[in-house]
Design a protein around this motif. Sequence first.
Motif, mmCIF file in Angstrom:
data_model
loop_
_atom_site.group_PDB
_atom_site.id
_atom_site.type_symbol
_atom_site.label_atom_id
_atom_site.label_comp_id
_atom_site.label_asym_id
_atom_site.label_seq_id
_atom_site.Cartn_x
_atom_site.Cartn_y
_atom_site.Cartn_z
ATOM 1 N N THR A 1 -5.547 -4.086 39.970
ATOM 2 C CA THR A 1 -4.522 -4.795 39.211
ATOM 3 C C THR A 1 -3.178 -4.084 39.318
ATOM 4 O O THR A 1 -2.132 -4.728 39.441
ATOM 5 C CB THR A 1 -4.955 -4.931 37.736
ATOM 6 N N GLU B 1 -5.108 -10.369 36.319
ATOM 7 C CA GLU B 1 -6.183 -10.232 35.328
ATOM 8 C C GLU B 1 -6.566 -11.582 34.736
ATOM 9 O O GLU B 1 -7.023 -12.460 35.448
ATOM 10 C CB GLU B 1 -5.779 -9.232 34.236
ATOM 11 N N ASP C 1 -6.190 -12.220 41.128
ATOM 12 C CA ASP C 1 -6.825 -11.004 40.635
ATOM 13 C C ASP C 1 -8.121 -11.395 39.940
ATOM 14 O O ASP C 1 -8.100 -11.969 38.862
ATOM 15 C CB ASP C 1 -5.859 -10.305 39.669
ATOM 16 N N GLU C 2 -9.225 -11.091 40.567
ATOM 17 C CA GLU C 2 -10.544 -11.406 40.019
ATOM 18 C C GLU C 2 -10.658 -12.856 39.544
ATOM 19 O O GLU C 2 -10.929 -13.110 38.374
ATOM 20 C CB GLU C 2 -10.848 -10.465 38.841
HETATM 21 MG MG LIG Z 1 -8.001 -5.413 37.156
#
Ligand SMILES: [Mg+2]
Lengths: 313, 273
Positions: A48, A88, A160-161
């Motif tokens: 991140t 995130e 991000d993810e």
């Molecule tokens: Mg992260």
Amino acid sequence: MHAIQTSNLTKRYGTSGAKSVLAVDRISFAVEEGQVFGFLGPNGSGKTTTIGMLVGTIKPTSGSFNLFGASDPKGLMVARARLGATLETPNFYPYMSGRDNLCVAAAVKGVGRPRIDECLELVGLSDRAKHRFKTYSLGMKQRLALAATMLNDPELIILDEPANGLDPQGIREIREVIRVLANRGKTIFLSSHLLTEVERTCSHVSIIRQGRIVACGAVAEVVGEGGAMLLRAEDPEALAGAIRAYPETTSVRRTDEGIVAALNADDVASVTRYLAGQGIYLTYLAPYRLSLEEVFIDLTQGAVDSMAEIASG
Amino acid sequence: MMLGVLLRIEWLKAVKRRSFWVAVGAFAVFIAIPAVERIRNVHKNPNLSYALPESWPDILGAAAGLGPFFVGVLMILLVAPEFTWRTARQNVIDGLSKERFYVGKVMLLAGLISFFIAIAMLVGVGGTLFSPSEGGPGILRPTDLSYLGSLALSLLLVGSAGLMLSVLIRSSGLALGALFLYLIVEEAVGRLISQAGGGLRRSAEYLPSNILDQLGNDLAHYPEVLADVNSRRMERGLEPREFLDVEVLAIAALVYSALFLGLAFLSMCKRDL
Ligand SMILES: [Mg+2]
Ligand SMILES: Nc1ncnc2c1ncn2[C@@H]1O[C@H](COP(=O)(O)OP(=O)(O)OP(=O)(O)O)[C@@H](O)[C@H]1O
């Protein structure tokens, strides 16, 4: 051309001292246009933070990067208009509907309203678009984030993810959207701690551990670096010992099927000759393809070991 | 990006916020009550009057009372949560630079100030239509204009304090707490200083909330009224009331606002999101 290129990019949180955290440590990598690039690392490895520096919310401590070749502030502003990103969790105004949230995002991006409906359609949120964001399930929030990312029809998409917290069905849907986008020629940079995700969706991968890149390249390359063999013999103990002592061996692991040895060179003749010299006659030998998971665990073993130490007290 | 675009973005965020309309409504009610009271009295007693320009001090005074706090609190409610919701970060990712995000919030403040003044004017001036009194001559005297400007400055002063606290503290609850704690502490410190007397007492007048009190007080803007009040105080053996010059008050308010806005800007640019 490179969509992303970093050079010794570093981030230290806090001023140097006992409490400061070196989150990203001199990382260098490049993402070519058109790649689906996986940024793989365990929790807390700096994914991140790295993305934050690329999108301009986190100031690098040192090092540099460029987006579409631009590295000066003005050029970066222009380059950032060509990307879409979420960091995130999905970040939206909880009191606004999904649609109103996209209106804000569209106003910020300078995009017209018609795109909003297209993007809601793309992620299958049209029928819930009038409901407030805070009433959405996690999967819907993730999909809204994906829709917001898509508003400006970006050339480079940074996620991000994106699969975080989703059920298998949700993960499959996200994967499907990514595939569609990749087929349209988009460059995708995707962080994840899920190996299977990266293995299934990405063409290239960078593995990060404790802020450092430990492997980088095409997925097939990273997985097949050197070469691995699956070996069996009458006496597995002796075989394991002997192959471990072989100079070209990088790692040895026992599996149910036999001994898996990763080697720098896959010269089968030399291996068999060497083992025969040690008095070990193979009953079975086959090339073995390490999965990304095995590479990942090999490469991030440090973190795993320390976890195990903590667990065992 | 043009300022208008930044203002429009902030407007989109504010209109859907319930607390925004609650605050606006509460403010309107708050300033309407004295106006309604006035008009009723005028109907009962023809010697009283409620008309322009004589009633500007009443209209503006009502707005100057709690207006600044409404603007300060609203700034906090509209800015601080952007950090907890991480929407400030998302705005920056989506293409607003940190600087533009900040400028957007300054535009929001300017918008709130105009909006609140417009409400005060609408309620006050609208009220005179229901009053039988004849006013005049003229509608707006220079002193009214100065009071109006001071109202805008007092909204600016507390609004920029709210913006600064939001950006520094990044949590609406804590920022609100800090705003009120500051006012209480300053009140106490101000009282201690003024008990000390002499030059120190003078300097207490320059503390932000004293500047705010004076800016909002009609006596500071209408010398005839002040002379009247003071002569009555003299008769009762009280000390006359004194105010800093309006120019001095205005400069002090501008200096404080610039300081608050500057600190907010530095924090916004320097810190990670
Ligand atoms: Mg992260
Ligand atoms: N604002 C911050 N202040 C101090 N340290 C931070 C901050 N943000 C992150 N860190 C630290 O930096 C390191 C990297 O964090 P980062 O969030 O980049 O990891 P990540 O790879 O995204 O992890 P995850 O998979 O859990 O999301 C961690 O040790 C984390 O504690």
